[in-house]
Design a protein around this motif. Structure first.
Motif, PDB file in Angstrom:
ATOM      1  N   GLY A  15       0.872 -22.110  65.493  1.00  0.00           N
ATOM      2  CA  GLY A  15       1.173 -20.754  64.526  1.00  0.00           C
ATOM      3  C   GLY A  15       1.910 -21.137  63.277  1.00  0.00           C
ATOM      4  O   GLY A  15       1.863 -20.172  61.981  1.00  0.00           O
ATOM      5  N   GLY A  16       2.566 -22.095  63.050  1.00  0.00           N
ATOM      6  CA  GLY A  16       3.258 -22.509  62.045  1.00  0.00           C
ATOM      7  C   GLY A  16       2.377 -23.092  60.962  1.00  0.00           C
ATOM      8  O   GLY A  16       1.213 -23.362  60.966  1.00  0.00           O
ATOM      9  N   SER A  17       3.120 -23.636  59.855  1.00  0.00           N
ATOM     10  CA  SER A  17       2.765 -24.121  58.584  1.00  0.00           C
ATOM     11  C   SER A  17       3.310 -25.604  58.111  1.00  0.00           C
ATOM     12  O   SER A  17       4.472 -25.716  58.423  1.00  0.00           O
ATOM     13  N   LEU A  18       2.499 -26.222  57.466  1.00  0.00           N
ATOM     14  CA  LEU A  18       2.965 -27.609  56.908  1.00  0.00           C
ATOM     15  C   LEU A  18       2.257 -28.001  55.601  1.00  0.00           C
ATOM     16  O   LEU A  18       1.044 -27.335  55.525  1.00  0.00           O
ATOM     17  N   ARG A  19       2.627 -28.422  54.733  1.00  0.00           N
ATOM     18  CA  ARG A  19       2.000 -28.829  53.591  1.00  0.00           C
ATOM     19  C   ARG A  19       2.154 -30.338  53.278  1.00  0.00           C
ATOM     20  O   ARG A  19       3.286 -31.013  53.225  1.00  0.00           O
ATOM     21  N   LEU A  20       0.984 -31.077  53.271  1.00  0.00           N
ATOM     22  CA  LEU A  20       0.885 -32.347  53.292  1.00  0.00           C
ATOM     23  C   LEU A  20       0.668 -32.832  51.773  1.00  0.00           C
ATOM     24  O   LEU A  20       0.080 -31.926  50.890  1.00  0.00           O
TER      25      LEU A  20
END
Length: 130
Positions: A15-20
């Motif tokens: 449910g979380g987020s990351l930005r590559l």
């Protein structure tokens, strides 16, 4: 020397987020389509998304549509992959890659073919815990 450098991977709960981020050393992205691929243990490397750096044409794999967003910053010569609503099955090493030339705006069938891309980054690990 042409180099692609990924950053932004990590461990996140479902449910979380990351930005590559994917940046280039030694060349401009302007003449390239930049793709994001991922490879989970024991699985084939699969295309996630691509963007033509010059005209912004975008493709997504069905598995990430509506959750992932690819974008580019022309001033920084960088491509991003914003990943939201992450699932455990998104766990993989994520790679960015560069293909010389653009994919057509409609009906491109090769954007997710890893053999279309001549330059690759070293990969960044994304782990999504349940």
């Amino acid at each position: 020397e042409v180099q692609l450098v990924e950053s932004g991977g990590g461990v996140v709960q479902a449910g979380g987020s990351l930005r590559l981020s994917c940046s280039a050393s030694g060349f401009s992205f302007e003449d390239f389509a930049i793709g994001w691929f991922r490879q989970a243990p024991g699985k084939e490397r699969e295309g996630v998304s691509s963007i033509n750096f010059s005209d912004g044409v975008i493709y997504y794999a069905d598995s990430v549509k509506g959750r992932f967003t690819i974008s580019r910053d022309r001033a920084k010569n960088t491509v991003y992959l914003q990943m939201n609503s992450l699932k455990p099955e998104d766990t993989a090493v994520y790679y960015c890659a560069a293909n010389w030339g653009n994919f057509p705006a409609v009906g491109a069938t090769m954007w997710d073919d890893k053999y279309e891309y001549g330059y690759w980054g070293q990969g960044t690990q994304v782990t999504v815990s349940s």
